[in-house]
Design an enzyme around this catalytic site. Sequence first.
Site, PDB file in Angstrom:
ATOM      1  N   LYS A 232      24.154  -5.136 -11.355  1.00 36.08           N
ATOM      2  CA  LYS A 232      25.303  -5.510 -12.194  1.00 36.08           C
ATOM      3  C   LYS A 232      26.438  -4.505 -12.010  1.00 36.08           C
ATOM      4  CE  LYS A 232      23.367  -8.569 -15.487  1.00 36.08           C
ATOM      5  NZ  LYS A 232      24.112  -9.699 -14.935  1.00 36.08           N
ATOM      6  N   ARG A 307      19.546 -19.483 -12.647  1.00 34.17           N
ATOM      7  CA  ARG A 307      19.529 -20.857 -12.126  1.00 34.17           C
ATOM      8  C   ARG A 307      18.318 -21.087 -11.218  1.00 34.17           C
ATOM      9  NH1 ARG A 307      25.425 -20.091  -9.669  1.00 34.17           N
ATOM     10  NH2 ARG A 307      25.485 -18.715 -11.468  1.00 34.17           N
TER      11      ARG A 307
HETATM   12  N1  BES Z   1      22.372 -12.966 -17.303  1.00 34.29           N
HETATM   13  C1  BES Z   1      23.613 -13.120 -16.662  1.00 34.29           C
HETATM   14  C2  BES Z   1      24.674 -13.800 -17.511  1.00 34.29           C
HETATM   15  C3  BES Z   1      25.067 -13.163 -18.813  1.00 34.29           C
HETATM   16  C4  BES Z   1      26.306 -12.583 -18.927  1.00 34.29           C
HETATM   17  C5  BES Z   1      24.238 -13.193 -19.908  1.00 34.29           C
HETATM   18  C6  BES Z   1      26.694 -12.032 -20.134  1.00 34.29           C
HETATM   19  C7  BES Z   1      24.621 -12.646 -21.116  1.00 34.29           C
HETATM   20  C8  BES Z   1      25.858 -12.075 -21.220  1.00 34.29           C
HETATM   21  C9  BES Z   1      23.436 -13.938 -15.374  1.00 34.29           C
HETATM   22  O1  BES Z   1      22.207 -13.871 -14.781  1.00 34.29           O
HETATM   23  C10 BES Z   1      24.447 -13.436 -14.403  1.00 34.29           C
HETATM   24  O2  BES Z   1      24.332 -12.320 -14.023  1.00 34.29           O
HETATM   25  N2  BES Z   1      25.400 -14.265 -14.044  1.00 34.29           N
HETATM   26  C11 BES Z   1      26.413 -13.911 -13.110  1.00 34.29           C
HETATM   27  C12 BES Z   1      26.479 -15.011 -12.092  1.00 34.29           C
HETATM   28  C13 BES Z   1      27.320 -14.689 -10.922  1.00 34.29           C
HETATM   29  C14 BES Z   1      26.672 -13.615 -10.071  1.00 34.29           C
HETATM   30  C15 BES Z   1      27.510 -15.949 -10.118  1.00 34.29           C
HETATM   31  C16 BES Z   1      27.732 -13.788 -13.868  1.00 34.29           C
HETATM   32  O3  BES Z   1      27.992 -14.587 -14.761  1.00 34.29           O
HETATM   33  O4  BES Z   1      28.483 -12.877 -13.562  1.00 34.29           O
HETATM   34 ZN    ZN Z   2      21.987 -12.214 -13.443  1.00 39.84          ZN
END
Ligand code: BES
Ligand code: ZN
Length: 459
Positions: A232, A307
């Site tokens: 992240k 997903r």
């Molecule tokens: N778990 C996250 C999404 C999330 C964001 C949950 C904020 C709770 C609070 C998800 O797995 C993720 O990391 N999504 C990415 C997707 C991207 C890499 C296409 C995102 O939303 O940045």
């Molecule tokens: Zn994620």
Amino acid sequence: MNFKIILHESEEAKKINWHVNGEHSVMCLMPLSYSSIEEKNLEIDSNLIRRAGAEIHSFLLTLNKAYYKAHKFKTISIHYSDDSKYQNKRVLDNFVEGLTLANYTFYKHKTNISDESFKIKTSISDKVTSAAIKGTCIARDLINEPLSHLNAEQLSRTLGDLAKEAGFKLEVLNENKIKELKMGGVLSVNKGSIAKPTFNILTYKSKKTNRKNPVVLVGKGVMYDTGGLSLKPTPNSMDMMKCDMGGAASVIGAIYALALSKADCYVVGLIPAVENRPGGEAYVPGDVITMMSGTTVEVLNTDAEGRLILADALHYAKRYKPELVIDLATLTGAAARAIGKHGLVAMENHQKEIFTDFSTHMKSLLSSGNIVGERVVVQPFWDDYKDELISSVADVKNLGGAEAGHITAGKFLEYFVDYPWIHLDIAGVAFLQKNHLYNKQGGTGFAVRLLTHFLTQKS
Ligand code: BES
Ligand code: ZN
Ligand code: ZN
């Protein structure tokens, strides 16, 4: 000491108003008007009443801070004033609901602070609402529990206890069984972790129901999301990632509530539970994985993991010939940016090119959302978004473009469904940085009350 809250229906008051009424009591005016005496014509915003419950709760906490130990309020009781005209049960229930949800605390890991919550002596008359509140608090507990205390196998064990307590059936598929079923999404995401994945199947079918086809609820159970090797990037964004099983928690809370209140319905919950971590074995950007459905996926970002595990669960759901499938997931930051903490984001495959009308299921979900105060906002689901997922090496890639990330994520999931389906992205509402109305800082348990209401209205 007991604190008394007195509700008084007032046809003159324009909004909910409350004032201190002696040392141990407040009087709360409820603006009510009835076009007829029948309950269905009661004109009152239930959510305003829940908020009033939470507001008075916060006032009581402040009061208690000023008192010495012996004088603190420990219990709260709620009554109608004797000269209140209608004494409507729903109003009292809404009030106690807001107060109870605001009274939630998670102090399990504190060794030197005593819990400051109150004992609420007034119970809720509607048994489904009462069970849904319990389900919400269970979901909150599960979300608030950190990975150090709740990994996938521990979640399955906790589920065993909840199943016994509420009366639903539980089947847990272990790693070997998941391998046998070739759940490539679940296995790939969990590869960087030492802890084992589980796939949990919850079933509740009431004795009186004659339904053959269940409603299936699928919940994202990423017990922790580091992003994997696509670690992240945003500072502090990992701090709250124990909430990435918020979808799973909502499904568990709702099925718990339905079973506990012996609601007349047939519902199946599917929860793939994993951890997303970097590690020697971790899946890498560029990998191609074969999902349980046989579809191949090019992984371009290991942080788009939700997903992948949902896709296997959505495919698994086909065997039930479901009347409807709803999946719930903390899936994208884009959903949170689109709506914030005020509602959850929904998409559906019904008539997706014509965005002027919704399915009967969606209409009913929207209505439940307004009633319980967990509002649903439908997003477009045009096939144009699908084009962004075309891969040069596999059937599909797990990453769309920079815009409308919540919709492209939904479009990815659509590859794995062949039944009426609603996708709910709860990333904006599952976890709060600070208290908001009757939701507390931390896990909210959002969607437990929504699903419970929706599923009991349906039957
Ligand atoms: N778990 C996250 C999404 C999330 C964001 C949950 C904020 C709770 C609070 C998800 O797995 C993720 O990391 N999504 C990415 C997707 C991207 C890499 C296409 C995102 O939303 O940045
Ligand atoms: Zn994620
Ligand atoms: Zn995630």
